[in-house]
Design an enzyme around this catalytic site. Structure first.
Site, PDB file in Angstrom:
ATOM      1  N   GLU A 323       2.731   3.053   1.446  1.00 28.37           N
ATOM      2  CA  GLU A 323       2.752   1.669   0.957  1.00 28.37           C
ATOM      3  C   GLU A 323       3.597   0.781   1.882  1.00 28.37           C
ATOM      4  O   GLU A 323       4.571   0.169   1.480  1.00 28.37           O
ATOM      5  CB  GLU A 323       3.252   1.612  -0.488  1.00 28.37           C
ATOM      6  CG  GLU A 323       2.301   2.302  -1.457  1.00 28.37           C
ATOM      7  CD  GLU A 323       2.647   2.091  -2.921  1.00 28.37           C
ATOM      8  OE1 GLU A 323       1.730   2.152  -3.762  1.00 28.37           O
ATOM      9  OE2 GLU A 323       3.846   1.875  -3.222  1.00 28.37           O
ATOM     10  N   GLU A 425      -3.868   5.803  -4.416  1.00 25.63           N
ATOM     11  CA  GLU A 425      -3.131   5.911  -5.677  1.00 25.63           C
ATOM     12  C   GLU A 425      -3.786   5.046  -6.740  1.00 25.63           C
ATOM     13  O   GLU A 425      -4.110   3.881  -6.485  1.00 25.63           O
ATOM     14  CB  GLU A 425      -1.672   5.435  -5.518  1.00 25.63           C
ATOM     15  CG  GLU A 425      -0.807   6.268  -4.627  1.00 25.63           C
ATOM     16  CD  GLU A 425       0.636   5.760  -4.588  1.00 25.63           C
ATOM     17  OE1 GLU A 425       1.029   5.057  -5.551  1.00 25.63           O
ATOM     18  OE2 GLU A 425       1.328   6.052  -3.608  1.00 25.63           O
TER      19      GLU A 425
END
Length: 529
Positions: A323, A425
């Site tokens: 991320e 995710e």
């Protein structure tokens, strides 16, 4: 879009039930030869704005068939189906299909909803087993939902159902009923992934996992039998609790590969959580110059991956960073200094390929619906020649936006950069209750933002919907989906904070196992998409 205003034309009540057999193929949809029937009038265009759509029937236990009607404003044509009434109502618009060979079938439809209903869902019933439902989420943009069932009796009824309060509305268009083999972009290699980074610690602290009948089984075996074919493991450099480090990843990789699953290794380049809000250097790297930091990224990446290869568990895919919307290894590698960030990413990617040239390199961002940010980010990366194979995004419906925003972003990224995309995710809650003292991340306000009910079926429907988005990416560039931490149940000692063994778990209501440790319906989605 139907809102709180009156219908666009006066509604004439129509009663009665009509069962019609389908007589043609959906335009642009290939249906296997054994599917003897498919939806008649799937786009509601044959109705010409009349009360009941041609080929469909409407029923109501409260005599409110008029709450289901056709009006102007379709997703792809001139008309759509709407459910609405000025008082509380119950209505079903349905169609029965016959002559079906035994097998798996999926009902898909594009929907919009203002929310507030007691229930609003797609249903498959009378197919030979229990009725299957997929909730219609609250969304102002057209969003595709689907539900799958096994047909054993040769017939199946496809229904669109509303049990609603006064003024509640849904819109429906472009309905499909196809054999499971008729899914878009069919591929035996679709990633049905699970992140199991906390599993080892859970087991070591007494966590157990059970099948739907309550039988205790190995968690990885349950995930594999449920349909998972890929597992993700995060790597921290020197974590306080000794988990998610090189040694633990090697242990878990052996178990993963023994199940015939592929392996994604997720490098955080930190001693703890790395995400858009924090990208802290490992303590051992704090005093490094930038050149030393770049070399540390290469050496750490190479070391872990080469050890995996040496024990016969070579990584199939690797994330260089987790991320990393605002870069990694702050402050040196923040996205405000793209020259540095590109050098760090290139070092990690080069190390991956040095160990095994066929291992795929993923660059992973959060906020899967944020197209403008992702365009900017990947434009920067590609203009500097950062080598990578796959674009990964996190997309939690309750944080990162609608399914439509995810679809638009993935379609654009895949086309613009010529690379496959994956949802690295996602997760959703099956309850709003907690199983320990730690407040849960997924709460009532996030459930409202996510649009699906906080129930086992709502969780399954949300996961299926994300898979549908990825499978719809053009040119087969949608690789698949990873469910984040399905085994992170509430086990004392396996909390959020690796520095604090007393910390609780704020994620247990998004696991794929309930508070009795039994597998939830969401797990079976992995084998059905």
């Amino acid at each position: 879009m139907r809102g709180s205003s009156p219908p666009l034309r006066s509604i004439v009540a129509v009663t009665g039930a009509v069962v019609l057999l389908a007589a043609g193929l959906l335009a642009g949809t290939t249906v296997p030869a054994h599917a003897a029937a498919t939806i008649t009038n799937p786009g509601f265009e044959s109705s010409g704005g009349t009360q009941t759509p041609a080929g469909w029937s409407e029923s109501s236990s409260t005599g409110q068939q008029s709450a289901g009607f056709i009006e102007a404003g379709g997703r792809s044509g001139s008309y759509r189906l709407s459910h609405w009434a000025s008082s509380a109502y119950q209505v079903e618009t349905y169609q029965q299909l016959t002559g079906l060979a035994a097998g798996s079938y999926t009902l898909r439809a594009w929907v919009r909803s203002g929310g507030g209903q007691v229930a609003a869902y797609l249903a498959l019933r009378g197919c030979g087993g229990a009725e299957q439902r997929a909730s219609i989420p609250t969304t102002s943009t057209w969003t595709q939902v689907s539900v799958t069932t096994q047909v054993t009796a040769g017939v199946c009824t496809a229904g669109i159902v509303s049990n609603a309060q006064a003024g509640n509305w849904i819109n429906v268009d472009d309905v499909e009923f196809v054999s499971s083999g008729g899914n878009p972009n069919p591929s035996p290699n679709l990633i049905r992934g699970v992140d199991i980074s906390t599993l080892k610690k859970s087991e070591d602290r007494g966590g157990v996992y059970r099948d739907g009948a309550g039988n205790q089984r190995d968690a990885l075996q349950l995930l594999r039998s449920g349909g998972a074919n890929y597992a993700r493991l995060k790597v921290w450099v020197n974590p306080a609790d000794g988990y998610n480090n090189r040694a633990r990843v090697l242990q878990m990789a052996t178990r993963i590969k023994a199940q015939g699953m592929r392996l994604l290794v997720d490098f955080h380049y930190s001693d703890t959580w790395a995400d858009p809000g924090k990208q802290y250097k490992p303590a051992a790297w704090n005093s490094y110059s930038f050149s030393q930091l770049r070399d540390a990224v290469y050496n750490h990446t190479y070391d872990v991956l080469n050890a995996l290869k040496a024990q016969g568990t070579t990584a199939d895919m690797v994330q260089v960073g987790n991320e990393i919307n605002d870069g990694m290894l702050w402050p040196d590698g923040r996205s405000s200094n793209w020259a540095n960030l590109a050098a760090l990413l290139t070092a990690g990617s080069t190390a991956v390929k040095a160990v095994n040239s066929s291992t795929l390199v993923m660059l992973h961002l959060a906020e899967g619906g944020n197209n403008s940010q992702h365009r900017w980010w990947f434009d920067q990366a590609t203009s500097r020649g950062v080598p990578f194979d796959v674009i990964g995004v996190s997309h939690y419906l309750y944080w990162h936006g609608s399914l439509a925003s995810l679809q638009n972003n993935l379609n654009d990224l895949a086309s613009r950069y010529g690379r496959p995309v994956v949802v690295a995710e996602t997760a959703y809650g099956f309850t709003l209750n907690a199983d320990d003292a730690e407040p849960n991340i997924f709460n009532s306000s996030l459930q409202q933002a996510g649009g699906y009910p906080a129930t086992p079926q709502g969780q399954a429907d949300a996961l299926r919907a994300v898979f549908n988005v990825v499978r719809s990416v053009p040119n087969g560039r949608g690789l698949g989906v990873f469910y984040w931490e399905p085994t992170w149940t509430a086990v004392p000692g396996n909390g959020w904070d690796p520095d604090n063994p007393s910390s609780g778990n704020g994620w247990e209501n998004q696991a794929l196992f309930d508070y009795s440790d039994r597998a939830l319906p969401g797990l079976s989605v992995l084998g059905a998409v």
